[in-house]
Design an enzyme around this catalytic site. Structure first.
Site, PDB file in Angstrom:
ATOM      1  CG  ASP A   1      -2.514  -0.594   1.167  1.00 31.27           C
ATOM      2  OD1 ASP A   1      -1.633  -1.916   0.589  1.00 31.27           O
ATOM      3  OD2 ASP A   1      -2.836  -0.765   1.806  1.00 31.27           O
TER       4      ASP A   1
ATOM      5  CE  LYS B   1      -5.261   1.744   3.278  1.00 34.00           C
ATOM      6  NZ  LYS B   1      -3.862   1.374   3.523  1.00 34.00           N
TER       7      LYS B   1
ATOM      8  CE  LYS C   1      -6.694  -1.272   3.035  1.00 33.20           C
ATOM      9  NZ  LYS C   1      -4.929  -2.054   3.934  1.00 33.20           N
TER      10      LYS C   1
END
Length: 219
Positions: free
Chosen positions: A91, A153, A182
């Site tokens: 990430d 995300k 996400k």
């Protein structure tokens, strides 16, 4: 929604600056027991955690975290290093200042470079929604969709705000090319988790859902 379906979408997360191996090991145990999507942990623990879970649970880590303003070269090194140590998912935080400066080409190039450094592993791109306007969020949906990354995300959880229903809905309307969503930061109930999933989130970055399930079992 079945409880296991929610758990299967959770990146069980511990990213505290003071996280110890004992705590990391405990969330790995929880991740394996409850069959979460992954555990998301600091890069310094990736090799130890990967050795510990022995392939029974994907290890996720963060790079350029939480501020996003490391150089592209540094982010690429961190991604490659994480993968070498056993991370299956990465990430990354974008450079928020570049969004404000409208450096769209630089943002796209950086995400593509980090994706290449991931060597085929999943890349999730954190755009830190609490710091962006809706116009900037939509533009980042376009850039992430073009980049080859796997997920967009919402948040790090370290910038004063987390996932909102509005942001996940906005993402769902604007991502293309199979990019998934996400939601992360501040997800504190099963009801919220279900709503984020219903709105389009495929992953949830949270520490609280497993804690809720354990509390329910204890009762």
């Amino acid at each position: 929604m079945e409880l296991q379906e929610i758990l299967s979408k959770v990146d069980h997360t511990l990213l505290s600056q003071a996280a110890t191996w004992e705590q990391i090991r405990a969330i790995c145990d929880d991740g394996m027991k409850y069959k979460t999507a992954s555990v998301c942990i600091p890069a310094s623990y990736v090799r130890q955690a990967a050795d510990y879970v022995q392939g029974k649970l994907p290890i996720c880590t963060v790079i350029g975290f939480p501020n996003g303003y490391a150089t592209t070269k540094a982010k690429c090194f961190m991604a490659a290093d994480a993968v070498e140590n056993g991370a299956e998912e990465v990430d990354m935080v974008i450079n928020i200042g570049w969004v404000k400066d409208r450096k769209w080409d630089e943002l796209l190039s950086e995400i593509r470079a980090v994706k290449k450094a991931c060597g085929g592993r999943l890349l999730k791109v954190i755009i830190e929604t609490c710091l962006l306007t809706d116009e900037e969020k939509i533009k980042m949906c376009e850039i992430v969709s073009e980049s080859g990354a796997d997920y967009i995300k919402t948040s790090t959880g370290f910038a004063g705000g987390g996932a909102t229903f509005h942001d996940v809905e906005l993402f769902a309307q604007h991502v293309t090319n199979g990019v998934k969503i996400k939601a992360a930061g501040g997800i504190s109930s099963l009801e919220d988790a279900e709503k984020f999933i219903a709105l389009g989130a495929s992953r949830l970055g949270t520490s609280r859902i497993v804690k809720i399930v354990k509390a329910m079992e204890a009762e």
